[in-house]
Design an enzyme around this catalytic site. Structure first.
Site, PDB file in Angstrom:
ATOM      1  N   ASP A 290      24.830  48.093  75.576  1.00  0.00           N
ATOM      2  CA  ASP A 290      26.070  47.801  74.881  1.00  0.00           C
ATOM      3  C   ASP A 290      26.053  48.611  73.579  1.00  0.00           C
ATOM      4  O   ASP A 290      25.030  49.179  73.178  1.00  0.00           O
ATOM      5  CB  ASP A 290      26.203  46.288  74.633  1.00  0.00           C
ATOM      6  CG  ASP A 290      27.650  45.890  74.386  1.00  0.00           C
ATOM      7  OD1 ASP A 290      27.963  44.692  74.496  1.00  0.00           O
ATOM      8  OD2 ASP A 290      28.468  46.789  74.085  1.00  0.00           O
TER       9      ASP A 290
HETATM   10  C1  GLC Z   1      31.642  46.120  72.932  1.00  0.00           C
HETATM   11  C2  GLC Z   1      31.414  45.012  73.925  1.00  0.00           C
HETATM   12  C3  GLC Z   1      31.294  45.482  75.351  1.00  0.00           C
HETATM   13  C4  GLC Z   1      32.168  46.701  75.559  1.00  0.00           C
HETATM   14  C5  GLC Z   1      31.608  47.830  74.708  1.00  0.00           C
HETATM   15  C6  GLC Z   1      32.435  49.098  74.816  1.00  0.00           C
HETATM   16  O1  GLC Z   1      30.879  45.895  71.791  1.00  0.00           O
HETATM   17  O2  GLC Z   1      30.313  44.138  73.660  1.00  0.00           O
HETATM   18  O3  GLC Z   1      31.670  44.393  76.198  1.00  0.00           O
HETATM   19  O4  GLC Z   1      32.158  47.075  76.931  1.00  0.00           O
HETATM   20  O5  GLC Z   1      31.466  47.459  73.347  1.00  0.00           O
HETATM   21  O6  GLC Z   1      33.707  48.904  74.291  1.00  0.00           O
END
Ligand code: GLC
Length: 744
Positions: A290
């Site tokens: 993430d």
């Molecule tokens: C965010 C979220 C995740 C998402 C990623 C990209 O922080 O935690 O669910 O897919 O970043 O946007």
């Protein structure tokens, strides 16, 4: 000239091995694809390999703590393998051209985005989608989302989000499928099937991502990003099953969670990313972190610095670094220092390139960036029609005193009140991707669309969503006095749930409850329409409202979908995927709890509160209909089953009302005694059926030992002989009971 020869050579190598489209034997294990990947990797430098493991965001959308302004330059340098938050055929074509025509080997980019509940046509937030309990519709919604997203150049969605959660203080409950692992796993399977189809080379399919691995939905105090501290037994029996289901369904990627587990941040956990994902489950897609979660191992106190975090993440099993630039900045150095091996890098790159070949990007890097398809396939009438039907199925009827609903077609006047009654922005909820809220239908528009001038609508905002301004109360009360019925639309802002949106107090924000209580004094029928991303504490609303509709955030077609239910064009069939607490102090509150040694009785020394009942305001699986259903006694094929038997379970459901209705027939079990204590209920099956007035249908379930099995204290997945109770009904509390014995 040199570059062209290399690209030509690479292309030759590819085509030499490319005897037509690779067959899809299993998922991502096709031999011809493997040969093409190996041919390409032989041409790549270490730096170019590392580039494939780098995921940067474009500046088209912001979904995390910080941006980098050099993502285009990094593409030009061949140091990016994928870009997220970039879409439209035009923009993806522009970035793809840089990668394909301006780098030495011309390896195409992957384009990813959070297409979570629709791309342009926005569906209910996932908690609402799940409330439909309609797996076919959920799969179809993912299919449509993939069609629209791939028409705008995207190859990869960071969805489904399948974090089981029992804590409505946590904002991302909005994105989840609620508190039950079985239901969440079924939704997860449906979404992976919807996104990936059965052929990733098809233009309208895309890579799915199961996220966030794992147990992100159980943060201490319900506070986003907080510590997760659970037992291995709870991990195995509650939080892992949905992820295991997506791996079985062929999910292409898994995203690591921000949180630590067993004291180790998920992005650095060899136990999670290698022992469980690879060794136990044989996952053969790739693992992406993430947003900057590798870097966050430093504040976690698990890594000394970013470079050390990169070493830990790669050696744990991470293949791609989202936005952290840790792999980008340090992997080459770590290889030179012998801290990570090039073989591990090769393995990660092989997994990533396999996906690019599977998507057909090496045959035509621009195949998804087609303005013509974009024009034809996005927000079509057909998609909007499906969205309206899907959205109204998500609506849960929580109360309907004296059948105040459905409203009559020729009702003379309605007082439509509340900060969400005529509000477009909030309708599409959080994580609404490329959704355009200016296209959403408000509740006011929906009622006007249906009623035209048959009904006089007295509209008043009455209050704001989250401040203490009561100056609108007078106008609202005046409007209410003029109408036969009050329809009050209240709830939260879309972004009061979702990421980084935990709330310690989950009552109605602002002065909305006071507005409701003032209107309730008029002693007129008052229909409350709830719009929000989580269960709220609603005891006083429940006490005085005539009817209550839970509508979550329903997406683009909100107003029309709610009007369909308000006026009975659709008989509500939604069921709650999560328990509603009476009081925030009850949290975590969930149906599949343990019995304890002192289950609640009227005696003092038992497990209860002095001030609040133990029970939820509304239980898991709860939802009313405009008709009524009767359940026969439960029939079992036997009251005993051996380990290798199949137990057949039958019940007959009858529509005892005067209109067509759908019912979600739910099956729960309880093992009375186990080597570890067992929950008082566990959902093990459900079926949504439609019945005409007076019609009956026999619903059948089959149970095998696997349905009765669980991970025991030795981490073994096994069923244990003993006595079981079995429950079938309309929600977890309202059931018919049977009993059987499981033999050796
Ligand atoms: C965010 C979220 C995740 C998402 C990623 C990209 O922080 O935690 O669910 O897919 O970043 O946007």
């Amino acid at each position: 000239m040199k570059r062209q020869i290399l690209v030509l050579l690479a292309a030759t190598l590819f085509t030499a091995c490319n005897l037509g489209e690779p067959a899809r034997e299993g998922w991502f294990t096709d031999e011809r694809t493997a040969e093409r990947v190996d041919s390409l990797m032989q041409l790549m430098t270490l730096e170019e390999k590392i580039g494939q493991m780098v995921l940067f965001t474009s500046d088209m959308d912001v979904t995390g703590p910080f941006m980098r302004d050099h993502y285009v330059e990094s593409i030009e340098n061949g140091m990016v393998g994928a870009i997220f938050n970039a879409y439209t055929a035009e923009y993806t074509r522009e970035l793809q051209r840089i990668a394909v025509e301006e780098t030495r080997l011309g390896i195409p980019l992957l384009f990813g985005y959070d297409v979570v509940h629709g791309h342009r046509t926005i569906f209910p937030i996932p908690l609402g989608e799940t409330a439909t309990w309609d797996m076919e519709a959920i799969e179809q919604s993912a299919r449509i989302a993939a069609e629209e997203a791939t028409a705008e150049g995207l190859h990869w969605t960071f969805s489904p989000m399948i974090d089981v959660t029992r804590d409505p203080r946590w904002g991302r409950i909005a994105e989840s499928s609620g508190e039950d692992p079985f239901l969440t796993a079924e939704v997860a399977r449906a979404k992976v099937r919807g996104y990936q189809g059965d052929d990733l080379t098809a233009l309208n399919t895309m890579l799915a991502t199961a996220k966030h691995f794992v147990a992100y939905g159980e943060p201490q105090a319900g506070r986003d990003y907080h510590t997760v501290d659970i037992s291995e037994i709870t991990l195995r029996n509650i939080f892992l099953p949905p992820f295991k289901a997506t791996v079985e369904e062929g999910a292409a990627t898994i995203m690591t969670a921000f949180n630590e587990l067993f004291g180790v941040p998920a992005s650095g956990s060899e136990y999670l990313l290698t022992q469980i994902l690879r060794d136990e489950w044989n996952f053969n897609g790739f693992v992406v972190t993430d947003y900057t979660s590798i870097n966050e191992m430093v504040p976690h106190g698990f890594a000394r610095d970013d470079k050390h975090a990169g070493e830990l993440a790669l050696n744990a099993g991470v293949d791609m670094d989202m936005q952290g630039a840790v792999f980008h900045d340090y992997l080459e150095e770590l290889v030179e220092e012998g801290k990570v091996s090039e073989a591990v890098i090769d393995q990660a790159v092989r997994r990533i390139l396999t996906m690019k070949f599977e998507l057909g990007l090496f045959d035509d890097p621009y195949r998804y960036s087609d303005p013509q398809r974009q024009e034809e396939l996005v927000m079509t009438e057909e998609n909007l029609e499906f969205a309206r039907d899907f959205s109204r199925k998500a609506i849960v009827l929580l109360k309907n005193e004296d059948d105040v609903l459905p409203l009559s077609d020729d009702i003379g006047s309605i007082a439509l009140i509340g900060p969400l009654a005529d509000n477009q922005r909030e309708m599409i909820g959080s994580w609404s991707a490329a959704g355009d809220y200016t296209q959403s239908v408000t509740l006011r528009q929906g009622i006007e669309n249906r009623q035209g001038n048959r009904t006089r609508i007295h509209y008043a905002r009455g209050a704001n969503i989250d401040d203490d301004d009561k100056t609108g109360f007078g106008e609202a009360i005046a409007a209410a006095r003029q109408a036969e019925v009050i329809v009050l639309a209240i709830g939260e802002y879309a972004l009061q749930s979702g990421e980084a949106a935990s709330r310690a107090d989950i009552s109605l924000p602002g002065v909305q409850e006071e507005l409701f209580l003032e209107l309730a004094k008029l002693n007129k029928p008052i229909v409350v329409v709830l719009m929000k991303g989580r269960p709220l504490t609603l005891e006083r609303v429940d006490e005085k409202a005539s009817a209550i509709l839970e509508t979550w955030f329903l997406g683009t077609t909100t107003g029309d979908a709610i009007a369909d239910v308000l006026f009975g064009d659709y008989n509500p069939s939604g069921k709650l995927p999560v328990s509603y607490p009476r009081h925030v102090g009850q949290i975590p509150i969930f149906y599949n709890h343990k019995n304890t040694g002192r289950p609640k009785t009227e005696f003092k020394f038992t497990s209860k509160y002095l001030d609040v009942p133990n029970s939820p305001l509304y239980p898991f699986g709860y939802g009313l209909s405009y008709t009524t259903f009767d359940y026969s006694e439960v029939q079992l094929s036997s009251d005993e089953m051996a380990m290798d038997d199949v137990l057949e379970v039958m019940v007959t459901v009858t529509n005892t009302g005067d209109r067509f209705g759908e019912e979600v027939v739910q099956l729960y079990i309880r093992q009375l005694v186990g080597s570890i204590t067992r929950p008082v209920r566990q959902l093990k099956g459900f079926e949504k059926i439609g019945l005409e007035p007076g019609e009956s249908k026999e619903v059948r379930f089959e149970l095998t030992w696997e349905d009765l099995a669980f991970y025991n204290a030795d981490n073994e997945f096994a069923a244990e002989p003993g006595d079981f109770h079995l429950f079938i009904g309309t929600n977890v509390e309202d059931t018919q009971k049977a009993a059987f014995v499981l033999r050796e």
